[in-house]
Design an enzyme around this catalytic site. Structure first.
Site, PDB file in Angstrom:
ATOM      1  N   VAL A   1       6.847   3.907  -1.641  1.00 48.06           N
ATOM      2  CA  VAL A   1       7.874   3.119  -0.958  1.00 48.06           C
ATOM      3  C   VAL A   1       8.965   2.775  -1.968  1.00 48.06           C
ATOM      4  O   VAL A   1       8.674   2.500  -3.136  1.00 48.06           O
ATOM      5  CB  VAL A   1       7.257   1.829  -0.356  1.00 48.06           C
ATOM      6  CG1 VAL A   1       8.321   0.928   0.239  1.00 48.06           C
ATOM      7  CG2 VAL A   1       6.209   2.201   0.690  1.00 48.06           C
TER       8      VAL A   1
ATOM      9  N   THR B   1      10.758   5.339  -5.995  1.00 47.66           N
ATOM     10  CA  THR B   1       9.645   4.650  -5.330  1.00 47.66           C
ATOM     11  C   THR B   1       8.683   4.008  -6.329  1.00 47.66           C
ATOM     12  O   THR B   1       8.703   4.299  -7.519  1.00 47.66           O
ATOM     13  CB  THR B   1       8.862   5.634  -4.439  1.00 47.66           C
ATOM     14  OG1 THR B   1       8.249   6.626  -5.260  1.00 47.66           O
ATOM     15  CG2 THR B   1       9.771   6.298  -3.419  1.00 47.66           C
ATOM     16  N   ASP B   2       7.853   3.138  -5.763  1.00 46.50           N
ATOM     17  CA  ASP B   2       6.800   2.525  -6.572  1.00 46.50           C
ATOM     18  C   ASP B   2       5.518   3.360  -6.438  1.00 46.50           C
ATOM     19  O   ASP B   2       5.548   4.464  -5.894  1.00 46.50           O
ATOM     20  CB  ASP B   2       6.587   1.056  -6.165  1.00 46.50           C
ATOM     21  CG  ASP B   2       6.145   0.892  -4.708  1.00 46.50           C
ATOM     22  OD1 ASP B   2       5.693   1.885  -4.083  1.00 46.50           O
ATOM     23  OD2 ASP B   2       6.242  -0.223  -4.199  1.00 46.50           O
ATOM     24  N   PHE B   3       4.426   2.844  -6.868  1.00 48.86           N
ATOM     25  CA  PHE B   3       3.160   3.592  -6.862  1.00 48.86           C
ATOM     26  C   PHE B   3       2.704   4.000  -5.467  1.00 48.86           C
ATOM     27  O   PHE B   3       1.935   4.937  -5.312  1.00 48.86           O
ATOM     28  CB  PHE B   3       2.054   2.768  -7.539  1.00 48.86           C
ATOM     29  CG  PHE B   3       1.665   1.548  -6.753  1.00 48.86           C
ATOM     30  CD1 PHE B   3       0.604   1.580  -5.875  1.00 48.86           C
ATOM     31  CD2 PHE B   3       2.380   0.360  -6.881  1.00 48.86           C
ATOM     32  CE1 PHE B   3       0.248   0.459  -5.143  1.00 48.86           C
ATOM     33  CE2 PHE B   3       2.033  -0.762  -6.154  1.00 48.86           C
ATOM     34  CZ  PHE B   3       0.968  -0.712  -5.279  1.00 48.86           C
ATOM     35  N   SER B   4       3.204   3.303  -4.425  1.00 51.49           N
ATOM     36  CA  SER B   4       2.759   3.592  -3.059  1.00 51.49           C
ATOM     37  C   SER B   4       3.676   4.568  -2.324  1.00 51.49           C
ATOM     38  O   SER B   4       3.423   4.887  -1.165  1.00 51.49           O
ATOM     39  CB  SER B   4       2.656   2.288  -2.265  1.00 51.49           C
ATOM     40  OG  SER B   4       3.944   1.727  -2.067  1.00 51.49           O
TER      41      SER B   4
END
Length: 139
Positions: A28, A23-26
């Site tokens: 997702v 995932t990315d920072f969020s």
């Protein structure tokens, strides 16, 4: 982006656990990872041992020629998703894969992709797929 020929193709399913590293920072899934999930599912359909044997014994492998992908919904950390794959033989050199990533209970695919694969020899030249592979894929 409907493509003809998939209505009679066998659907294969492969489960993917989404890890934090995907995932990315969020939280997702980073979009490039969907391509990895598609690759893993195609490997499951063909068989890792068969792919290894083709390369080692015949010098035959596969490469992505084209990839079209649409992200409809986010897939998040800790999700367990299903990669659904269908394949059609476009020619003795090329396969077209319709692949979708589904979340549990989803009403539409979270991600849809069409991947065109070509069969290559060690010199990276087009080469015909072995008949046994075409037969296994349903051609």
């Amino acid at each position: 982006m409907p493509h003809p020929g998939f209505e009679h193709a066998i659907e294969h399913s492969f489960t993917v656990q989404i890890y934090y590293e995907d995932t990315d920072f969020s939280g997702v899934v980073y979009h490039a990872n969907f391509i990895k999930y598609f690759e893993r599912a195609r490997e499951q359909v063909i068989g890792a041992g068969f792919l290894k044997q083709l390369w080692q014994n015949q010098g035959i492998g596969f490469a992505v020629y084209r990839c079209d992908m649409v992200c409809n919904e986010g897939v998040e950390f800790a999700d367990l998703v299903s990669v659904r794959s269908k394949v059609v033989i476009e020619s003795k050199y090329r396969t077209l894969w319709q692949q979708e990533i589904w979340r549990d209970g989803g009403t539409r695919p979270a991600v849809s992709g069409y991947i065109e694969m070509v069969c290559l020899n060690q010199a990276r030249q087009l080469t015909p797929m072995p008949t046994v592979l075409m037969d296994n894929l349903g051609a």
